[in-house]
Design a protein around this motif. Structure first.
Motif, short mmCIF file in Angstrom:
data_model
loop_
_atom_site.label_atom_id
_atom_site.label_comp_id
_atom_site.label_asym_id
_atom_site.label_seq_id
_atom_site.Cartn_x
_atom_site.Cartn_y
_atom_site.Cartn_z
N GLU A 81 -48.78 132.53 -41.54
CA GLU A 81 -47.46 133.16 -41.66
C GLU A 81 -46.40 132.47 -40.79
O GLU A 81 -45.22 132.75 -40.93
N THR A 82 -46.82 131.59 -39.90
CA THR A 82 -45.85 130.88 -39.06
C THR A 82 -45.29 129.64 -39.76
O THR A 82 -44.34 129.04 -39.27
N ILE A 84 -43.30 127.80 -42.70
CA ILE A 84 -42.26 128.06 -43.69
C ILE A 84 -42.36 126.98 -44.75
O ILE A 84 -42.30 125.79 -44.45
N LYS A 85 -42.52 127.41 -45.99
CA LYS A 85 -42.67 126.46 -47.10
C LYS A 85 -41.62 126.78 -48.16
O LYS A 85 -41.46 127.93 -48.56
N VAL A 105 -39.74 137.69 -44.38
CA VAL A 105 -39.81 136.99 -45.65
C VAL A 105 -39.44 137.94 -46.76
O VAL A 105 -39.95 139.06 -46.84
#
Length: 108
Positions: A81-82, A84-85, A105
Motif C-alpha cells: 500500500e506504500t 503508488i502506481k 486512495v
C-alpha cells in the motif's frame, strides 16, 4: 516506506524462526510417537504424559507458525500500500504530496 520494509523483514524473520521451532517440535513429536507406539500402550517406552506434552508442544508451535504467516501477509499488504502506481504510462511533472505524507486512495 522504510518503516513498512523493516516491519516486513522482521515478520519474515519471525516466520523463519517459527518454521524452525515447528520443525523441531514435529521431530520431537514423531520420536515420542514412535516410542509411545512400541508395544502395548501400557508398556510403552515413555509415559503418556511425555507423549501428550510433545503433542501439545507441536500444536502450539503450529499455531505460532500460522500466526507468523498471517502477520507476514499483513505486513506485505501494508508494504504494497506504500507504492503508488499509475494506471497508465506517463511522466511525472509535479508532486502534490511530500514523502511520508498520508494519502487516501480513491477507487477508479
Amino acid at each position: 516506506p522504510l518503516f513498512f520494509e523493516m516491519d516486513y523483514r522482521k515478520q519474515q524473520a519471525l516466520v523463519e524462526i517459527a518454521k524452525i521451532e515447528f520443525d523441531e517440535a514435529e521431530r520431537e513429536f514423531n520420536r515420542m510417537k514412535n516410542l509411545w507406539e512400541v508395544g502395548e500402550k501400557e508398556h510403552s517406552s515413555i509415559s503418556k504424559k511425555k507423549f501428550e506434552e510433545a503433542t501439545a508442544q507441536m500444536k502450539r508451535k503450529k499455531f505460532l507458525l500460522d500466526q507468523a504467516l498471517i502477520d507476514l501477509d499483513s505486513a506485505s499488504k501494508r508494504l504494497d500500500e506504500t507504492l503508488i502506481k499509475a494506471p497508465y504510462t506517463g511522466i511525472i511533472t509535479e508532486r502534490f504530496v511530500d514523502p511520508g505524507e498520508a494519502i487516501t486512495v480513491v477507487p477508479v
